[in-house]
Design a protein around this motif. Structure first.
Motif, PDB file in Angstrom:
ATOM      1  N   VAL A  13      72.379  52.004  91.302  1.00 41.48           N
ATOM      2  CA  VAL A  13      71.072  52.644  91.119  1.00 41.48           C
ATOM      3  C   VAL A  13      71.287  54.113  90.778  1.00 41.48           C
ATOM      4  O   VAL A  13      72.146  54.779  91.355  1.00 41.48           O
ATOM      5  CB  VAL A  13      70.181  52.472  92.381  1.00 41.48           C
ATOM      6  N   TYR A  14      70.509  54.586  89.801  1.00 36.21           N
ATOM      7  CA  TYR A  14      70.559  55.990  89.388  1.00 36.21           C
ATOM      8  C   TYR A  14      69.168  56.592  89.574  1.00 36.21           C
ATOM      9  O   TYR A  14      68.173  56.036  89.080  1.00 36.21           O
ATOM     10  CB  TYR A  14      70.935  56.123  87.908  1.00 36.21           C
ATOM     11  N   LEU A  15      69.094  57.709  90.255  1.00 34.05           N
ATOM     12  CA  LEU A  15      67.855  58.480  90.342  1.00 34.05           C
ATOM     13  C   LEU A  15      68.077  59.770  89.557  1.00 34.05           C
ATOM     14  O   LEU A  15      68.849  60.642  89.977  1.00 34.05           O
ATOM     15  CB  LEU A  15      67.492  58.786  91.792  1.00 34.05           C
ATOM     16  N   TYR A  34      64.792  47.323  98.765  1.00 33.35           N
ATOM     17  CA  TYR A  34      65.741  46.837  97.760  1.00 33.35           C
ATOM     18  C   TYR A  34      67.031  47.663  97.784  1.00 33.35           C
ATOM     19  O   TYR A  34      68.143  47.102  97.749  1.00 33.35           O
ATOM     20  CB  TYR A  34      65.131  46.890  96.357  1.00 33.35           C
ATOM     21  N   VAL A  35      66.889  48.975  97.853  1.00 34.80           N
ATOM     22  CA  VAL A  35      68.068  49.856  97.847  1.00 34.80           C
ATOM     23  C   VAL A  35      68.946  49.588  99.070  1.00 34.80           C
ATOM     24  O   VAL A  35      70.179  49.689  98.996  1.00 34.80           O
ATOM     25  CB  VAL A  35      67.625  51.343  97.793  1.00 34.80           C
ATOM     26  N   GLU A  36      68.340  49.205 100.174  1.00 38.10           N
ATOM     27  CA  GLU A  36      69.100  48.889 101.388  1.00 38.10           C
ATOM     28  C   GLU A  36      69.805  47.530 101.275  1.00 38.10           C
ATOM     29  O   GLU A  36      70.744  47.257 102.023  1.00 38.10           O
ATOM     30  CB  GLU A  36      68.162  48.907 102.598  1.00 38.10           C
ATOM     31  N   HIS A  37      69.365  46.678 100.335  1.00 40.64           N
ATOM     32  CA  HIS A  37      70.000  45.363 100.108  1.00 40.64           C
ATOM     33  C   HIS A  37      70.110  45.123  98.593  1.00 40.64           C
ATOM     34  O   HIS A  37      69.431  44.295  98.018  1.00 40.64           O
ATOM     35  CB  HIS A  37      69.179  44.246 100.773  1.00 40.64           C
ATOM     36  N   TYR A  43      65.062  58.677  98.932  1.00 38.01           N
ATOM     37  CA  TYR A  43      66.003  59.598  98.290  1.00 38.01           C
ATOM     38  C   TYR A  43      67.365  59.531  98.987  1.00 38.01           C
ATOM     39  O   TYR A  43      68.411  59.409  98.338  1.00 38.01           O
ATOM     40  CB  TYR A  43      65.459  61.026  98.342  1.00 38.01           C
ATOM     41  N   LYS A  44      67.335  59.579 100.312  1.00 35.14           N
ATOM     42  CA  LYS A  44      68.582  59.577 101.078  1.00 35.14           C
ATOM     43  C   LYS A  44      69.315  58.251 100.929  1.00 35.14           C
ATOM     44  O   LYS A  44      70.554  58.204 100.891  1.00 35.14           O
ATOM     45  CB  LYS A  44      68.278  59.881 102.540  1.00 35.14           C
ATOM     46  N   ALA A  45      68.542  57.171 100.827  1.00 33.70           N
ATOM     47  CA  ALA A  45      69.161  55.850 100.669  1.00 33.70           C
ATOM     48  C   ALA A  45      69.847  55.724  99.311  1.00 33.70           C
ATOM     49  O   ALA A  45      70.964  55.200  99.213  1.00 33.70           O
ATOM     50  CB  ALA A  45      68.095  54.768 100.828  1.00 33.70           C
ATOM     51  N   ILE A  46      69.173  56.213  98.247  1.00 36.44           N
ATOM     52  CA  ILE A  46      69.776  56.168  96.899  1.00 36.44           C
ATOM     53  C   ILE A  46      71.003  57.058  96.839  1.00 36.44           C
ATOM     54  O   ILE A  46      72.037  56.697  96.269  1.00 36.44           O
ATOM     55  CB  ILE A  46      68.745  56.572  95.831  1.00 36.44           C
ATOM     56  N   GLU A  47      70.906  58.228  97.455  1.00 32.49           N
ATOM     57  CA  GLU A  47      72.032  59.173  97.470  1.00 32.49           C
ATOM     58  C   GLU A  47      73.254  58.546  98.145  1.00 32.49           C
ATOM     59  O   GLU A  47      74.398  58.806  97.749  1.00 32.49           O
ATOM     60  CB  GLU A  47      71.606  60.440  98.217  1.00 32.49           C
ATOM     61  N   LYS A  48      73.008  57.686  99.121  1.00 28.99           N
ATOM     62  CA  LYS A  48      74.097  57.072  99.882  1.00 28.99           C
ATOM     63  C   LYS A  48      74.822  55.994  99.083  1.00 28.99           C
ATOM     64  O   LYS A  48      76.057  55.883  99.140  1.00 28.99           O
ATOM     65  CB  LYS A  48      73.526  56.482 101.177  1.00 28.99           C
ATOM     66  N   VAL A  49      74.067  55.195  98.309  1.00 32.13           N
ATOM     67  CA  VAL A  49      74.690  54.041  97.645  1.00 32.13           C
ATOM     68  C   VAL A  49      74.760  54.161  96.115  1.00 32.13           C
ATOM     69  O   VAL A  49      75.432  53.366  95.462  1.00 32.13           O
ATOM     70  CB  VAL A  49      73.926  52.738  97.995  1.00 32.13           C
ATOM     71  N   GLU A  78      56.391  52.499  97.511  1.00 34.11           N
ATOM     72  CA  GLU A  78      57.742  53.038  97.682  1.00 34.11           C
ATOM     73  C   GLU A  78      58.586  52.241  98.679  1.00 34.11           C
ATOM     74  O   GLU A  78      59.801  52.088  98.511  1.00 34.11           O
ATOM     75  CB  GLU A  78      57.626  54.493  98.140  1.00 34.11           C
ATOM     76  N   GLU A  79      57.943  51.719  99.711  1.00 34.05           N
ATOM     77  CA  GLU A  79      58.663  50.991 100.755  1.00 34.05           C
ATOM     78  C   GLU A  79      59.394  49.771 100.191  1.00 34.05           C
ATOM     79  O   GLU A  79      60.492  49.411 100.661  1.00 34.05           O
ATOM     80  CB  GLU A  79      57.676  50.561 101.844  1.00 34.05           C
TER      81      GLU A  79
END
Length: 336
Positions: free
Chosen positions: A18-20, A99-102, A125-131, A93-94
């Protein structure tokens, strides 16, 4: 990560799930988004495994459902959401967070969120930054544009004269997409063995090498009244190419640097260049300008520039005063 590093990884086929891409400068967002759109899949695969959507015509529900699918004809499925800022973030958003978490490991999801920053306080944001990969595309400050132009030529293993880069910066402003197009034009038209000069800029971009804001600044630094008048007359005859607010803005920046030069404790070439944010090539001109405009006079000039900036907006000026007349008045006051 720096933009060049991300583009290098894409070229090596090192992809994030994933890219933000967010921020006020759309140029860098477009570069990364376009690289993924054109590099991950070949033309035959794109028909099955690449989806390009626009935020205002999409929902996060549909995007997440699409992202959960597996590719049909290739190793990856690519989903690019352009103008992602137009999605209904508050209400949906939720779903994206879950999805980003799985993540689906074979999906590359690209969110091109333009003209503003994504809220860094959000869990998403923090979840995307992590993965994944987050790119904040900030506006380039005006005093950094010249260096950016030089860097574009350096990346192409080419050289551009500092004066030519300054001409482009003064004339083209901070629109990086526009500047990049003009850089490409010069790279294509100037022989690889030659340095790009002010003459080339005039030839292929249409910026006069003798009658531009950069040359007006130089003429003022030397107190060359004849040259100043010639340039002002050229501006009066070509108002669309040299709008008065842009001219005044550039002169304001120029005289602010002259004032800054006056107060530098170390006026050596390299130190002054760093402090002023200019190429070392131009330090001698600032030294000359500082001799011709002492501190008091430089303050007065900056005051006049502020006054005439208001006049270009219709304040404290007669109804029949043209921009050409205002510029002539301003230059007269600067020189006297």
């Amino acid at each position: 990560m720096q933009i060049n590093g991300i583009l290098a990884d894409i070229k090596k086929r090192k992809f994030s799930p994933v890219y933000l891409l967010h921020g006020e400068e759309s140029y860098f967002i477009d570069r990364v988004s376009d690289a993924l759109e054109h590099s991950v899949l070949n033309d035959a695969q794109k028909g099955f495994d690449q989806t390009v959507l626009y935020g205002k015509d999409s929902s996060l529900v549909n995007i997440v459902n699409a992202a959960k699918r597996y590719p049909m004809m290739s190793d990856y499925q690519v989903i690019i959401i352009k103008e992602a800022q137009d999605l209904k973030w508050k209400t949906e958003e939720e779903l994206l967070l879950k999805y980003v978490e799985h993540l689906t490991p074979t999906t590359i999801l690209v969110l091109a969120y333009k003209y503003g920053k994504f809220d860094k306080r959000k869990k998403l944001y923090k979840a995307i930054e992590k993965v994944g990969t987050v790119v904040e595309s900030a506006k380039l400050y005006e005093n950094k544009v010249g260096d950016w132009i030089v860097d574009q030529f350096r990346e192409a293993n080419r050289n551009i004269h500092p004066q030519a880069a300054a001409m482009m910066s003064d004339y083209l402003g901070t629109d990086l997409s526009k500047i990049a197009n003009e850089v490409e034009k010069l790279l294509l038209n100037v022989d690889q063995q030659h340095e790009v000069t002010p003459l080339h800029v005039e030839q292929f971009i249409g910026i006069s090498k003798d009658f531009n804001v950069f040359e007006l600044q130089s003429a003022l630094a030397k107190r060359n009244a004849v040259k100043c008048i010639q340039i002002v007359d050229y501006f009066a005859a070509n108002p669309k190419s040299n709008p008065l607010p842009l001219v005044i803005g550039n002169l304001g920046s120029y005289f602010t640097k002259i004032l800054k030069y006056h107060y530098l404790p170390d006026k050596s070439q390299q130190s002054a260049a760093r402090a002023l944010g200019v190429h070392a090539f131009f330090v001698k001109e600032y030294e000359l300008a500082a001799r011709n405009f002492n501190r008091r006079k430089t303050f007065d000039v900056i005051h006049e520039l502020c006054d005439y900036d208001l006049k270009t907006k219709g304040l404290s000026v007669g109804p029949f005063t043209s921009n050409a007349d205002l510029l002539r008045e301003l230059i007269f006051k600067i020189l006297n």
